[in-house]
Design a protein around this motif. Structure first.
Motif, short mmCIF file in Angstrom:
data_model
loop_
_atom_site.label_atom_id
_atom_site.label_comp_id
_atom_site.label_asym_id
_atom_site.label_seq_id
_atom_site.Cartn_x
_atom_site.Cartn_y
_atom_site.Cartn_z
N ASP A 277 0.85 -1.19 0.00
CA ASP A 277 0.00 0.00 0.00
C ASP A 277 0.89 1.24 0.00
O ASP A 277 1.47 1.58 1.04
N LEU B 178 0.05 0.05 -4.18
CA LEU B 178 0.45 -1.01 -5.10
C LEU B 178 0.97 -0.34 -6.38
O LEU B 178 0.38 0.63 -6.86
N LEU C 194 -8.53 -0.92 -9.12
CA LEU C 194 -7.87 0.14 -8.39
C LEU C 194 -7.73 1.35 -9.30
O LEU C 194 -7.74 1.23 -10.53
N ASN D 248 -3.87 1.11 -1.95
CA ASN D 248 -4.30 -0.29 -1.79
C ASN D 248 -4.57 -0.58 -0.31
O ASN D 248 -3.87 -1.37 0.32
#
Length: 373
Positions: A200, A202, A232, A258
């Motif tokens: 996080d 990504l 995403l 993420n």
């Protein structure tokens, strides 16, 4: 038969022949004159439908993969036996958390020795300075005392760092991907203690063809569709300055938040938005191929003449294709386009049940989004 009778018979035969020939010639000329007129009077019926272009959001689509924002092989910085392991594979850690502790061994004793040596060297240096002030000590002796003090302090700092290094802490927030050590193992400096990954954000990586790289800009939003089915949204943060020698493609990275910690290393489709374009959604059966190799469609103008219009295929979908390069409004020949040529006059017939103005793709509403360069 006398000569007179023979001449009369010959004259009659010539008249009859001339009459017959004149009739035949007259018939041919009449056909020659009327046939083109007859052919010109035939106007073919074609089926047409009206279409209006729509604003289409295009995307540059590339296949790629994802990787963790940080992927760290945590290594020991000093030798020692593992006394304590505080993590398990798969556990989540924060930056600064203690993961492994090494046994102290004789480090405490060596630190006390180093501290005592510093105190001694400080006293020696102070004494040398006093003697120098009284004229009993040379400058060289003072410098030697100063150097000995610095060496003692450096040695103390070294052992204190070694003691700190017996506590191996995480440098990042992340997850423990692997931990190849156990209590009792003896580590050498440089050996791996754990692999830590931070997904996080990504990072999605794609390789963009050289003809498309000028369409890509850092700071632009991009969409990432993972092979897991997850979606995403992120931002383009990196574009390589040199193409890869083999493929002539440029590396492009998208940084996507993420929070759910979706896994790294999976295949992904990266979609980068391009400038919108006006396009029509048509059936592939309505496309025509000219002798020149151009792909286009046949339309009917205000004088009911056939007009061939080249198109660019923006995107092919299951129910049709998006094409650009046409006027906003067109009357498209949907049946019979294979039997007429550009410039011919036709009789356009609206398809039975035709809405008259087709603007929506099948099942579509709102601005359509299509992929392509």
């Amino acid at each position: 038969m006398n000569l007179k009778s023979y001449l009369i018979a010959l004259a009659v035969a010539l008249v009859l022949a001339a009459w017959m020939l004149s009739g035949q010639l007259g018939t041919d000329e009449s056909v020659a004159q009327t046939a083109p007129a007859s052919r010109g009077a035939v106007v073919m019926d074609v089926q047409v439908a009206s279409f209006e272009a729509r604003q289409v959001q295009r995307y540059l689509e590339n296949q790629g993969e994802t990787r963790a924002d940080q992927d760290v092989d945590l290594r020991a910085e000093t030798d020692g036996q593992i006394a304590e392991v505080l993590i398990e594979e798969g556990s989540t850690v924060a930056a600064g958390d203690t993961l492994v502790r090494l046994a102290m061994g004789d480090r405490d004793a060596r630190r006390e020795e180093a501290r005592a040596r510093v105190v001694q060297r400080e006293a020696d240096f102070e004494a040398a300075q006093r003697l120098q002030g009284n004229g009993f000590q040379s400058d060289i002796a003072v410098q030697e005392a100063r150097a000995a003090l610095h060496s003692a302090r450096a040695r103390l700092a070294e052992i204190e760092k070694e003691i700190r290094d017996t506590r191996i802490a995480s440098p990042i927030d992340g997850a423990v991907e692997s931990r190849p050590v156990q209590v009792g193992d003896y580590l050498r400096a440089g050996e791996t203690v754990a692999r830590l990954v931070d997904t996080d954000p990504l990072i999605a990586v794609a390789h963009v063809a050289q003809q498309d790289i000028r369409k890509v800009q850092t700071g632009r939003e991009a969409q990432v569709s993972l092979a897991t089915g997850d979606e995403l949204s992120g931002e383009i943060t990196y574009i390589s300055n040199a193409a890869e020698s083999g493929s002539r493609t440029f590396r492009v990275e998208v940084r996507a938040p993420n929070p759910d910690r979706l896994p790294a290393g999976v295949s992904a489709t990266i979609r980068i938005p391009l400038d919108p374009v006006r396009a029509h959604f048509l059936s592939p059966a309505w496309l025509s191929l000219e002798d020149t190799g151009e792909v286009g469609v046949k339309t009917v103008d205000d004088q009911n003449r056939v007009v061939f219009r080249p198109v660019d295929i923006v995107r092919a979908e299951r129910d049709g294709v998006w094409v650009s390069g046409l006027p906003d409004r067109i009357r498209l020949i949907t049946v019979g386009q294979g039997f007429v040529r550009a410039g011919e006059t036709v009789n356009p017939v609206e398809a039975e049940g035709s809405p008259g103005l087709a603007t929506e793709p099948p099942g579509g509403a709102g601005m359509p989004t299509v992929s392509g360069g």
